[in-house]
Scaffold this motif. Structure first.
Motif: not given
Length: 331
Positions: A72-77, A165-169, A328-330
């Protein structure tokens, strides 16, 4: 003539002699000793088997809970760190070491309307409400909605957060481009010279919920006039309710789950310091002798991989379990 007198024979009393009694005691002792050996061995095996089963159950329960949350994690978090400053891949084996894995927990999510008719998300200053395509299905009753105004309410955990749109960058500030796709860095501001991809949810309406509003009022200085500098190619948005940390602390031999604390740019791993010392915590496992967390982020087209290892020791016996989780990191 004198009468004849008959004398009855005296019956001989039979019994054990001292030698016979000693022999019986010795033989009985030998038999009891042999039997006790078998019984003791069986009992020790039974107790050891029960102890091993308890160790396996404890480790398995902890890893299962972590796996369920990570999905259940936010993508790229997802991020990993220890109290020595290492990140990405950490291992704790010595008393005093602390390892942690953190992520932003997604309560619900969906797709926003991008074009008319209806109320689309226009990604400008005047756009602070949008229609949800298909509605929201995992929210609690409306009386339990956590909404607010001002970016601080979301970051402090007083209101739910909206993330797009959380890309982690970039991984940390400063943000050279002025546009952040990392929810941990917050909504940004003119003073910070960037705008972020996270905002406080101010209202959720509809039955079922089909409209989301967010607070866009605190970004009022060009070019920082609205949240969400990047559009999602799949029109995805996420509702985040809290950060979650799993802390493996070998000074106490425990793994605990921490929630309901402020979102921060730097990962917290020390449970005795802020913000974790004021967070809600729950014990997952004790008697922990070692643990390891490894995170490989993958790409936007390939799932990230989290590897979890947990070892629990009791009475000289150690059980170590290994678990891998695809996230899932999309964005």
């Amino acid at each position: 003539m004198q009468p004849t007198t008959h004398t009855a024979p005296i019956a001989r009393t039979s019994g054990f002699t001292l030698i016979e009694l000693v022999i019986v005691i010795v033989v009985a002792g030998i038999i009891a000793g042999i039997s006790a050996g078998f019984i003791t061995s069986a009992m020790e095996g039974y107790v050891a088997q029960g102890r091993r089963a308890t160790l396996v159950d404890t480790a398995d329960l902890a890893l299962t809970r972590m796996t369920r949350d990570l999905r259940q994690a936010l993508p790229n978090s997802v991020r990993v760190a220890d109290n020595a400053g290492n990140t990405g891949q950490v291992r704790c084996q010595i008393p005093g070491q602390i390892c942690g894995i953190e992520f932003l927990h997604v309560l619900d999510g969906g797709r926003y309307r991008a074009k008319p008719p209806g109320n689309p998300l226009a990604f400008n200053q005047s756009s602070d409400t949008f229609d949800v395509l298909g509605g929201l299905s995992n929210l609690p009753p409306p009386s339990q909605y956590r909404t607010g105004t001002g970016s601080a309410q979301c970051l402090l955990g007083n209101a739910w957060c909206l993330v797009i749109y959380n890309a982690g960058q970039p991984a940390s500030a400063p943000v050279p481009s002025g546009k952040s796709a990392n929810a941990y860095l917050g909504p940004g501001s003119a003073a910070a010279s960037y705008v972020g991809n996270i905002a406080t949810i101010s209202a959720i309406t509809g039955t079922p919920p089909d409209s989301v509003s967010f607070d866009n009022s605190d970004l009022d200085s060009p070019p920082y006039r609205w949240h969400f500098p990047f559009r999602s190619p799949q029109q995805r948005f996420y509702i985040v309710d809290t950060p979650v940390s799993y802390i493996c602390d070998l000074s106490t031999g425990e793994v605990r789950r921490y929630t309901n604390y402020p979102i921060g740019a730097v990962q917290a791993v020390n449970p005795a310091a802020a913000p974790l010392n004021a967070a809600s915590s729950a014990l997952l496992a004790n008697k922990v002798s070692s643990c390891a967390f490894d995170y490989q982020p993958g790409t936007s087209t390939r799932s990230g991989l989290v590897t979890l290892t947990l070892a629990i020791t009791d009475s000289g016996e150690t059980v170590a379990l290994f678990q891998q989780v695809h996230v899932v990191n999309a964005p």
